[in-house]
Design a protein around this motif. Structure first.
Motif: not given
Ligand code: ATP
Length: 306
Positions: A145-147, A160-168, A200-206
């Motif tokens: 999560r923190e990552n 964070v979870e929404e970004a993870a969903v978007a990054a699959d 990395a993609i999830a981070r970028t989405i955030l």
């Protein structure tokens, strides 16, 4: 020798580690003290971002005196468009990305974002609009999560979870023993190259940057992973000005414009379909492939390495 000022990096800043762009997660990073190689102008103001047009105008650059790496490079990326940088190893593709992020200052010409010379704006302001998806993602010893939250420290758990969903990567995370609390790193979970890139993609989405710089992985991924990554990247990059160092034919095919670099000059420029149809520079850079093989790959070419 490249780090000449006393303006230290902050947490969240990107630095060059060898040839890789990485993001700092602690002010005392593990590879020594780095200093910024470029300085803000005393009169520097904030970048006034409007639509995200990028212009390189006659850009000349060398890392060391006497060895020119980019010569008179000029191109425009229109707002929301994707440009693919293609060319042999050492032709200057990553250097273009580094210059736009202002790791170095140009020695000739200029780089404009929405008509403003990036040399004349504050680095932090410039970088707040730009997201980087590096080729190699550094994960740190904390939970997953923190990552991900690292993309924007103020993000809520839900974001964070929404970004993870978007990054699959959300379902993958739920399959880990402690879900989002699963520790990553030395003693914890080890993620595959494809999973790390999705982090990395999830981070970028955030971070939700307006301009995206993408250094596509050169390593081969299995086709399912490749497909997932392409899909999540497509979401991040949609309607954002994107510059991608492209190694995959599928990326090049989808780009609005491709720039073929050769020895630091733009050897060719155009829409990918046209360049591919003429089977010239792009196919030259396919690794030890005959023309006929490239032709075959174009039809079924998802994920082909260049
Ligand atoms: P690749 O596909 O192998 O990543 P590239 O097209 O991205 O290559 P760059 O990384 O932009 O190429 O490098 C262009 C040239 O600049 C190369 O000759 C490289 O050796 C040189 N170069 C890159 N970084 C530095 C540096 N920090 N100091 C000196 N020379 C450098």
């Amino acid at each position: 020798a490249y780090y000449v000022t006393v303006d230290k990096f902050q947490v969240g800043d990107y630095v060059l580690f060898g040839t890789y762009i990485i993001q700092l997660y602690t002010p005392l990073n593990w590879f020594g003290t780095y200093y910024r190689s470029v300085k803000d102008d005393v009169n520097a103001g904030d970048l006034l971002f409007t639509e995200g047009r990028v212009d390189f105008q006659n850009v000349c650059f060398s890392y060391t005196a006497g060895k020119e790496i980019l010569s008179e490079v000029s191109f425009t990326v229109m707002p929301g468009q994707t440009v693919a940088l293609v060319g042999p190893s050492g032709s200057g593709k990553s250097t273009i990305i580094r210059l736009l992020f202002r790791f170095y200052d140009v020695q000739g010409g200029c780089i404009l974002i929405d008509g403003q010379d990036i040399y004349k704006v504050k680095q932090n302001s410039l970088r707040s609009y730009i997201g980087v998806v590096p080729q190699d993602t550094v994960l740190f010893n904390d939970n997953i999560r923190e990552n991900i939250r690292y993309g924007r420290i103020s993000a809520s758990d839900q974001e964070v979870e929404e970004a993870a969903v978007a990054a699959d990567i959300h379902h993958k995370i739920l399959s880990f023993p402690d879900g989002y609390d699963t520790e990553v790193g030395e003693r914890g979970l080890k993620l595959s190259g494809g999973e790390k890139q999705r982090v990395a993609i999830a981070r970028t989405i955030l971070k939700s940057p307006r301009i995206i710089l993408l250094d596509e992985a050169t390593s081969a991924l299995d086709s399912q992973t490749e497909c997932n990554i392409q899909a999540s990247l497509a979401k991040v990059c949609a309607n954002h000005t994107t510059l991608v160092v492209a190694h995959r034919l599928s990326t090049i095919i989808k780009a609005d414009q491709i720039l073929v670099l050769h020895d630091g000059r733009i050897a060719e420029q155009g829409r990918s379909v046209v360049l591919l149809t003429h089977r010239n520079s792009v196919s030259e850079y396919t690794r030890s492939q005959e023309d006929s093989e490239v032709g075959t790959s174009i039809q079924g070419g998802e994920g082909l390495m260049l």
